[in-house]
Structure formats: structure tokens, C-alpha cells
Write an enzyme that holds these catalytic residues in place. Structure first.
Site, PDB file in Angstrom:
ATOM      1  N   GLU A   1      54.456  84.444  88.894  1.00 52.19           N
ATOM      2  CA  GLU A   1      55.010  83.724  87.853  1.00 52.19           C
ATOM      3  C   GLU A   1      53.966  83.342  86.778  1.00 52.19           C
ATOM      4  O   GLU A   1      53.217  84.354  86.585  1.00 52.19           O
ATOM      5  CB  GLU A   1      55.653  82.310  88.226  1.00 52.19           C
ATOM      6  CG  GLU A   1      56.636  82.678  89.245  1.00 52.19           C
ATOM      7  CD  GLU A   1      57.471  81.195  89.758  1.00 52.19           C
ATOM      8  OE1 GLU A   1      57.675  80.356  89.121  1.00 52.19           O
ATOM      9  OE2 GLU A   1      58.047  81.435  90.732  1.00 52.19           O
TER      10      GLU A   1
ATOM     11  N   ASP B   1      66.976  76.001  88.589  1.00 48.63           N
ATOM     12  CA  ASP B   1      65.636  76.586  89.258  1.00 48.63           C
ATOM     13  C   ASP B   1      64.957  75.240  89.817  1.00 48.63           C
ATOM     14  O   ASP B   1      65.423  74.171  89.582  1.00 48.63           O
ATOM     15  CB  ASP B   1      64.548  77.409  88.476  1.00 48.63           C
ATOM     16  CG  ASP B   1      63.720  78.203  88.888  1.00 48.63           C
ATOM     17  OD1 ASP B   1      63.379  78.138  90.229  1.00 48.63           O
ATOM     18  OD2 ASP B   1      63.430  79.347  88.293  1.00 48.63           O
TER      19      ASP B   1
END
Length: 572
Positions: A518, A313
Site C-alpha cells: 500500500e 475498506d
């Protein structure tokens, strides 16, 4: 005689040398890896045999477009570029501008000694959400609510066309997380809390990448052609099960529960030929997934026989330590040896390249691990046809925001709606509302705001309020739908006396969560933000009212249910 013999021997030796030189030149001139007639494994082997350590390590690096250039691509042999959330070539950039930017980076890659094309990636988790005027489809939580895998597959196909319209061949989607706690700020990126629903929705992969040919080998990546894109199953594994829904935190569960709840989406993704898998920031029982060799190399690569590449990521290696980047040398060793093949290092790529090179030369990371990573990356690139068609053109720009795709998005929204209440009883429903009415009230923060309707990952990473991309607000949609004689009044935050004195036929109150993504979307109490409760109370006290909730997850609505005549949940 001796002189003649020496002359003959010399001529023979010269002939042999000429033949050897010719053969060597022919080998250089004929590069088997560039010949699509050869099997992919043969092309990989040929290319790998020509690559230096520097060229191999370059292939493992993915950088953000903000630090990329043709010169950087050429100098460091960079394997991939991405657009992070909101990272665009220009505000409201046209698809042609996107194509030109991607091609400029690609030309730098093609000018290297071996001409290995780079792969450009973007999230596209919400349709092609970064791009102005792209079609925005409901987030995964909404698509899961449709319970319609065939529709989701069509959305994958449409998204692939719109991504290709901007010259991009790779998307970081789908997210196959299983959200087990709605406090998680990424819950709307999950199709469902039920792993069976998540498995069914992996049909989006065949939409993005294309249907697998008959008898295709399980675990091998597949992309059907220039109208399809490489997909990415994420975030491996357990990202939706963290304690209290805290993003990037620890998932405390047994291996049985990890495999039965959080892993099934990956089984189906791999069966459907997904090309890449992204690793989660989160931990499993205290072990960072970015360092978990047993789960990446042992289970994903060896047990599940996944043959695509594994990608980190965003700054995933940095976050192995706390604070991030505290011991980057350790992070490189732990992440790469765990089995991560491509490293997303958006800006500090020189530090990573230097660190990895030194670690390989000093035997902290074996060359076999580097070779495994590069073989996987090259396999995906060959599969995608990047070597034959590295440059995009403008022929597909027509697909961005096409009318056909917008109609598909409307169908998805209709099927994603969840009716939570409709009148006091089934015998006296309020919905559907009459189109003919004297005067109706439309209220709430989300009624006339594209940004609030669409949520996170829309133009910007966090999304934003305001009409920042093309589309139809709910208010506009109502005005187009009701009878021409019906008066539509919009008041975002009406007080009670205003509602009482205006004698409205009914009210539609559209409220919800602000855009987020997020960690920024984490919530401890799951309550409606102000002034939504007041708007509901004021509007519903004196007139029949429908409340439309736009949220990325379940929220606490019970205190207001008695006042509300009809309640509809809409996922952004």
C-alpha cells in the site's frame, strides 16, 4: 338455557384463543429461514420480518478479531469479523488454532436470539499469506504475466481450500485494479495495466467460489459449497489510476475512460457470481468513492444488477474526511446512503453502531437503506450455506501448504518469469546456465531470504525480511539443482576484488525491492535500493552474470543493462 349458552360461548372463545396461541407458538417454533428447503428470497423475507433495528445494524458491522469475542458477537449482533494484515490468533498458529478461534466467535453469534451466523473474512491476496506454512502464490502482477487464466483458476481453488483449512469462508480477493502508474505502492496487486488481461484473470473467482450452474442469473452471488469461499472484487473503482500513482488519491479521468479502463474487471466479476465488492479509498474527479452514490447504488447495484453486498475498506468511512474521523456522523450518513452495506470498523464499532442507530431513528438514513444492506448480507450468508454449516472442523486442515499446492505455486512462478535479456545476441544466449560448473557465485539481498522473495502481505501486512515462513530460497533451489560437484558460494555483497580473484564460472545476482504494501510502497523514482547497484556492478564486471530482479513493478535498470549478460524479472 341462558347459562348453558354462555358456557358454550365461553368454551368456544377459549378454543379460539387456544388455537391462536398454538398457531403463534408454532410460528415461533418453526422458523422458515432455518429451513434450507425454502428458496433463499423466502428465507430472507422471513428472517427480516423477525429482526429488530438493533439486530439489523449489527449485521452491517465487521470488526477485527483483536476486539472480537463470543460475548461481543452476542451482545452487539455483529455480522462479520476479519483478520487484518498480520492479525493472527498466535505466532505460527496451526490451522487447528485458527479453526478454534473462528468457531469461538461463531458460537457467540449462534447464541443470539435469532442465531444468525457471522462471516469471517481475510485478505488471502497472495495465497493464504497471513498464515504460517500456507502456500504462497505469486502476487497478481506475476499471475498476470503468466497469461494463463486456467492456471489462475486452479490457484483460486487451491487458495479456497487453504483458507477453509483455517475455518474461514470469505476472502478479500481478487484485486481487479488496473495499475496505470508503477509508482503506485499497490501495483503488484494489479494483474496488468491492460484491462483485457485483468478481465481474463477474473477466472480466479470461479476457482475461489466454484463454477456457476447453467443459466445462473447474472449478478446473483454464488458459492459452490464447503470447499469454496466467498470472493471480493476490489477496490471499486479506479484505484489504479490515481494521479502520480499516489495511493488513496484522486483518479482524474472521464467517465468513458473510467468505464473502459477501470471497470471491465467488475463486469466479468459480476458475471462470474462474485459475492462482494469492496469500495476504494480513492476518489474519482474529487469525489470520494466511499460517498459516491451514483457509482455504488446507481451503477453497481442498479445498472450492473449486482446482488451481493458492498463492503467498505478498512476504516473506509473514517477516511471520507481529512483528517480521518474528523466528522464521523457525516461519514456514516454519506457512506451508508451511498450504498455501502457492510462497514469495516475494526475497533470503534460501538461508536459506529450508536451513530448509525441514531441517524436511522432521526430519519437521516432511511430504514429502506438498512433493509437493502441486510438483505444483501443475508443473501450471501444463505448462499454460502452458513446457516446449515456455521462451524468449521479439522477435516480440511490437511490442505494447508499441501505438496500439490506447492507444485502449483512452482508452476505459477515458472510461467510468471519474464526474460528481459539473454546474452549479447540470440545466437549466443547465456541461459539456460550449465548445471555442471567448477564454482559459481550467488549474491544479492534476495538470494537467501524468503521474506524478500515473497514481498508484502506475507505473514505481516507489510511483509518482512527474513525466513519467517516455510519455503525454499533461491540459493537453496540452486544448490539442489546444480551438479553435486559444482561448488556454490554465497556472498550477499561481494566486493570487486573478491569476484575477480575467485575465478567463478558464472554469477547469479538476486536483488530487488524490499517487502512493502500500500502507501508504504509508493515510489517517486522507481530505482533499485542500495546496495543492489553495487552488487550488480561488482559481480558482473569480472564474470558472466545473470541478474534476477524481484520487484512488484517495473523499475529503472537501464544504467546496468550493458554490464548484465542475462536479466530475468521475477514478481514476488
Amino acid at each position: 338455557m341462558p347459562m348453558q349458552k354462555m358456557a358454550k360461548d365461553s368454551a368456544f372463545l377459549i378454543g379460539i384463543l387456544v388455537l391462536c396461541l398454538w398457531a403463534a407458538m408454532a410460528d415461533v417454533m418453526y422458523m422458515a429461514y432455518k429451513d434450507p428447503k425454502h428458496p433463499i428470497n423466502h428465507r430472507i423475507k422471513d428472517l427480516m420480518g423477525r429482526m429488530t433495528l438493533e439486530e439489523k445494524i449489527g449485521q452491517m458491522v465487521q470488526i477485527d478479531r483483536t476486539v472480537a469475542s463470543a460475548e461481543v458477537m452476542k451482545k452487539y449482533y455483529i455480522g462479520s469479523v476479519l483478520s487484518g494484515g498480520g492479525s493472527v490468533p498466535a505466532m505460527k498458529a496451526s490451522p487447528e488454532i485458527w479453526v478454534d478461534m473462528v468457531n469461538e466467535f461463531q458460537k457467540g453469534s449462534l447464541s443470539t436470539r435469532l442465531g444468525i451466523p457471522m462471516i469471517y473474512g481475510i485478505d488471502a491476496v497472495h495465497g493464504h499469506g497471513n498464515v504460517y506454512k500456507a502456500t504462497l502464490f505469486p502476487h497478481n502482477v506475476g499471475l498476470g504475466a503468466t497469461m494463463d487464466p486456467e492456471l489462475v483458476k486452479k490457484i483460486g481453488s487451491a487458495t479456497a481450500l487453504e483458507v477453509r483449512a483455517t475455518g474461514i469462508p470469505y476472502v478479500f480477493a481478487p484485486c481487479v485494479a488496473v495499475c496505470r502508474d508503477p509508482r503506485w505502492g499497490r501495483c503488484y496487486e494489479s494483474y496488468s495495466e491492460d484491462p483485457k488481461v485483468v478481465q481474463a484473470m477474473t477466472d480466479i473467482i470461479t476457482g475461489l467460489q466454484g463454477d456457476l450452474p447453467a443459466n445462473f442469473r447474472k449478478g446473483v452471488p454464488y458459492v459452490a459449497g464447503k470447499e469454496k469461499v466467498a470472493a471480493c472484487a476490489k477496490h471499486y473503482v479506479g484505484d489504479g489510476g490515481t494521479t502520480k500513482g499516489i495511493n488513496e488519491n484522486n483518479t482524474e479521468t472521464s467517465k468513458h475512460e473510467l468505464l473502459s479502463i477501470h471497470m471491465p474487471g467488475y463486469y466479468n466479476s459480476i458475471i462470474k457470481g462474485v459475492t462482494t465488492v469492496m469500495i476504494s479509498y480513492s476518489s474519482w474527479n474529487g469525489i470520494k468513492m466511499h460517498t459516491n452514490r451514483d457509482m455504488i447504488t446507481g451503477f453497481l447495484k442498479n445498472t450492473l444488477r449486482f446482488r451481493g453486498f458492498v463492503i467498505s475498506d478498512w476504516e473506509g468511512l473514517d477516511r471520507i474526511t481529512s483528517p480521518p474521523h474528523a466528522n464521523y456522523t457525516y461519514s456514516i450518513v454519506a457512506g451508508v446512503n451511498a450504498g455501502i452495506d457492510m462497514i469495516m470498523v475494526p475497533t470503534k464499532y460501538k461508536e459506529f453502531i450508536d451513530g448509525l442507530t441514531s441517524l436511522v431513528k432521526n430519519n437521516f438514513i432511511p430504514t429502506s437503506r438498512i433493509d437493502d444492506a441486510v438483505k444483501r448480507i443475508l443473501r450471501v450468508k444463505f448462499t454460502m450455506g452458513l446457516f446449515e454449516n456455521p462451524l468449521a472442523d479439522y477435516s480440511m486442515t490437511k490442505y494447508l501448504g499441501s505438496q500439490e499446492h506447492r507444485e502449483l505455486a512452482r508452476e505459477a512462478v515458472r510461467k510468471s518469469l519474464v526474460l528481459l535479456k539473454n546474452g549479447e545476441s540470440a545466437d549466443e544466449p547465456l541461459l539456460p546456465l550449465p548445471k555442471k560448473a567448477s564454482k559459481i557465485l550467488i549474491a544479492g539481498s534476495h538470494a537467501n531470504d524468503i521474506g524478500n522473495q515473497c514481498g508484502g502481505w506475507t505473514i505481516q501486512w507489510q511483509g518482512q525480511s527474513g525466513n519467517h515462513t516455510s519455503g525454499t530460497t533461491i540459493l537453496e533451489g540452486i544448490k539442489k539443482t546444480v551438479d553435486p560437484k559444482t561448488k556454490v558460494v554465497f556472498n550477499e555483497n561481494p566486493d570487486a576484488s573478491y569476484v575477480k580473484s575467485n575465478k567463478f564460472s558464472y554469477a547469479v545476482v538476486v536483488v530487488g525491492e524490499p517487502p512493502y504494501s500500500e502507501t508504504f510502497g509508493g515510489s517517486l523514482n522507481l530505482t533499485l535500493p542500495d546496495p543492489a547497484p553495487t552488487v550488480i556492478t561488482n559481480a558482473c564486471a569480472y564474470v558472466k552474470c545473470v541478474v534476477v530482479l524481484i520487484t512488484g513493478r517495473p523499475i529503472v535498470i537501464q544504467p546496468y543493462v550493458a554490464q548484465i549478460d542475462a536479466l530475468v524479472s521475477v514478481m514476488p
